[in-house]
Design an enzyme around this catalytic site. Structure first.
Site, PDB file in Angstrom:
ATOM      1  N   GLY A   1      -4.886 -85.382 -19.753  1.00  0.00           N
ATOM      2  CA  GLY A   1      -4.405 -84.272 -20.573  1.00  0.00           C
ATOM      3  C   GLY A   1      -4.085 -83.083 -19.691  1.00  0.00           C
ATOM      4  O   GLY A   1      -2.929 -82.772 -19.397  1.00  0.00           O
TER       5      GLY A   1
ATOM      6  N   TYR B   1     -16.082 -70.958 -21.931  1.00  0.00           N
ATOM      7  CA  TYR B   1     -16.586 -71.650 -20.730  1.00  0.00           C
ATOM      8  C   TYR B   1     -16.662 -70.728 -19.511  1.00  0.00           C
ATOM      9  O   TYR B   1     -16.792 -71.230 -18.390  1.00  0.00           O
ATOM     10  CB  TYR B   1     -15.659 -72.808 -20.342  1.00  0.00           C
TER      11      TYR B   1
ATOM     12  N   CYS C   1     -13.073 -57.929 -31.652  1.00  0.00           N
ATOM     13  CA  CYS C   1     -14.323 -57.164 -31.661  1.00  0.00           C
ATOM     14  C   CYS C   1     -15.503 -57.982 -31.155  1.00  0.00           C
ATOM     15  O   CYS C   1     -16.459 -58.242 -31.892  1.00  0.00           O
ATOM     16  CB  CYS C   1     -14.592 -56.657 -33.062  1.00  0.00           C
TER      17      CYS C   1
HETATM   18  N1  LLP Z   1     -10.002 -88.793 -23.080  1.00  0.00           N
HETATM   19  C1  LLP Z   1     -11.085 -88.399 -23.776  1.00  0.00           C
HETATM   20  C2  LLP Z   1     -11.897 -89.389 -24.474  1.00  0.00           C
HETATM   21  C3  LLP Z   1     -11.421 -87.030 -23.826  1.00  0.00           C
HETATM   22  O1  LLP Z   1     -12.503 -86.640 -24.486  1.00  0.00           O
HETATM   23  C4  LLP Z   1     -10.614 -86.080 -23.140  1.00  0.00           C
HETATM   24  C5  LLP Z   1     -10.927 -84.661 -23.188  1.00  0.00           C
HETATM   25  C6  LLP Z   1      -9.487 -86.553 -22.442  1.00  0.00           C
HETATM   26  C7  LLP Z   1      -9.218 -87.906 -22.430  1.00  0.00           C
HETATM   27  C8  LLP Z   1      -8.573 -85.646 -21.691  1.00  0.00           C
HETATM   28  O2  LLP Z   1      -9.241 -85.014 -20.656  1.00  0.00           O
HETATM   29  P1  LLP Z   1      -8.478 -84.154 -19.545  1.00  0.00           P
HETATM   30  O3  LLP Z   1      -7.624 -85.104 -18.720  1.00  0.00           O
HETATM   31  O4  LLP Z   1      -7.641 -83.144 -20.245  1.00  0.00           O
HETATM   32  O5  LLP Z   1      -9.570 -83.543 -18.763  1.00  0.00           O
HETATM   33  N2  LLP Z   1     -11.427 -77.623 -24.137  1.00  0.00           N
HETATM   34  C9  LLP Z   1     -11.920 -77.962 -22.830  1.00  0.00           C
HETATM   35  C10 LLP Z   1     -11.630 -79.397 -22.438  1.00  0.00           C
HETATM   36  C11 LLP Z   1     -12.142 -80.416 -23.439  1.00  0.00           C
HETATM   37  C12 LLP Z   1     -11.819 -81.836 -23.058  1.00  0.00           C
HETATM   38  C13 LLP Z   1     -12.185 -82.789 -24.124  1.00  0.00           C
HETATM   39  N3  LLP Z   1     -11.898 -84.154 -23.855  1.00  0.00           N
HETATM   40  C14 LLP Z   1     -11.364 -76.962 -21.820  1.00  0.00           C
HETATM   41  O6  LLP Z   1     -10.632 -76.054 -22.208  1.00  0.00           O
HETATM   42  O7  LLP Z   1     -11.664 -77.033 -20.625  1.00  0.00           O
END
Ligand code: LLP
Length: 431
Positions: free
Chosen positions: A284, A325, A353
């Protein structure tokens, strides 16, 4: 000029003719047309990251399923769909987005620990490529739903390898105390059960230990454990045609040194050498993280007793990562000021706020003035998707650039549209 621009993974976002631009469009031009704040993404940067990921695995023909939770705007998904990307989705809503953006069900992986019956039925009806099951209960529910629908569910079982991903604790998913996956100790039994269940076609094994991983070590440990289990099952006659290695590859926000995709691919390639198995990935952040910026305008500059506050018109409801975070995002002026003297320690804060509504504290930045446009960088992943209308602030608009063209790909809702979602309880109406 900000040292952080251009980012090596997004050379499309750079200063041109003294102005921060995305591809051939100056951000000030978009600001004039769309108003602030807005997210802006580079098609070219998104495409290059996808292609680079695919090229790193060339020869293995992996199934790349872009994790749409990172940025699920239809135009962003469609940009990737055109390159042949699949999708990793975690809800019926995301499933519908992927379909609407042109990704067929046969290229969609459905992940997540809490899929409802209706969501599982939807995935079956739309021929999902793979449903990643995370508990016995879900496996049994899916078996029943598939039988009722007269279908066979393509299943991968997500295992929890109990590995410390060495990332922020809120986005680490691979330790045994985390809610994700099935513990390695229980996994063999669950695979055996799945292999015998009606309505289930066992297709593979999945793993994902967390997000924003900046070292290869945790991946290696997790993948070794998963491959060991794959071999053990194989020896017991349970042959799994694919392994889904999840996502999680980190990007550089500040001074992190994440492994290159080529290094990551080399590790996976080496570990899976000689295994008759198809590889799947769910990246992602790697694809979209550095391809987007959040553009905001300075409203006021307030000299506090200990701090110089730069109050901007974007807030934690638009980009939650710093508040949630303590995430670092580089900040740069859209037009680097001339003749205002050296950089000053400034705290860039939003109008919400809450004290946590801050994008930077005491950071050395060019002296900002009211009216200046600033860009919060590396905001393409987990930015707009996590936005809300907290403080009844209309969620941010989104813009996509391609070459010299730009298009609004999500409108900023009007106040009327925001309020129209509420209903006056009948006993309060008409007074
Ligand atoms: N596959 C699964 C099962 C996941 O839970 C996730 C992300 C991905 C793929 C994709 O991961 P990536 O390649 O994007 O690291 N909101 C947080 C990140 C949450 C990620 C949740 N799962 C942030 O802003 O850092």
């Amino acid at each position: 000029m900000s040292a952080a621009v251009p980012h090596p993974d997004a050379p499309e976002i750079a200063y041109r003719d003294g102005e921060l631009s995305v591809e051939d469009v100056a951000l000030s031009r978009i600001a004039a047309a769309v108003g602030t704040p807005f997210y802006c993404y580079s098609s070219g940067a998104i495409e290059r990251q996808y292609r680079r990921f695919a090229a790193a695995f060339a020869g293995r023909a992996p199934r790349l399923c872009y994790s749409v939770k990172a940025n699920s705007n239809l135009s962003v998904i469609a940009t990737l769909a055109r390159l042949g990307s699949g999708a990793d989705v975690v809800s019926e809503g995301e499933f519908r987005r992927a379909l609407a953006a042109g990704i067929p069900g046969q290229r969609i992986v459905f992940s997540g620990i809490g899929k409802t019956e209706a969501e599982l039925a939807f995935a079956l009806e739309h021929d999902a490529y793979q449903i990643n099951v995370e508990s016995r209960g879900e496996l049994e529910a899916l078996s029943a739903i598939a039988q009722r629908a007269g279908r066979v569910a393509p299943v991968a079982i997500r295992v929890n390898p109990d590995v410390d991903a060495r990332t922020h604790h809120k986005i680490a998913t691979g330790k045994k105390e985390n809610k994700f996956g099935i513990d390695l100790a229980h996994a063999p039994d669950v695979f055996v059960e799945a292999a015998a269940l009606p309505g289930i076609a066992l297709k593979g094994m999945a793993v994902h230990i967390g997000s924003q991983l900046t070292a290869l070590g945790p991946f290696e440990i997790a993948f070794l454990r998963v491959i060991e289990l794959w071999r053990a099952l194989n020896n017991r006659g349970i042959k799994l045609p694919r392994i889904d290695f999840g996502g999680g590859i980190g990007i550089r926000y500040r001074d992190e040194t994440p492994p290159s995709i080529e290094e990551y691919a080399a590790v996976v390639g080496h570990m899976t050498q000689g295994l008759d198995v198809e590889l799947a990935f769910e990246p992602g952040r790697y694809i979209v993280g550095n391809a987007g910026v959040l553009v905001t305008r300075v409203l006021y500059v307030k000299e506090g007793v200990t701090r110089r506050f730069v109050i901007v018109d974007a807030a934690m409801n638009d980009l939650l990562r710093p508040a949630l975070y303590d995430a670092w995002h580089e900040i740069g002026p859209v037009k680097p000021p001339v003749g205002r003297g050296p950089a000053l320690a400034q705290s860039v804060v939003g109008p919400v706020c809450e004290t946590g509504d801050a994008f930077a504290l005491d950071r050395l930045l060019p002296p900002f003035r009211p009216g200046d446009l600033t860009a919060i960088l590396s905001a393409g992943a987990y930015g707009a998707v996590m936005s809300s209308s907290y403080n009844t602030r209309p969620p941010t608009a989104e813009v996509l650039v391609r070459g010299g063209d730009f298009a609004v790909i999500r409108e900023r809702p009007s106040y009327d549209a925001l309020l129209a979602r509420d209903r006056m309880a009948p006993w309060l109406a008409g007074r």
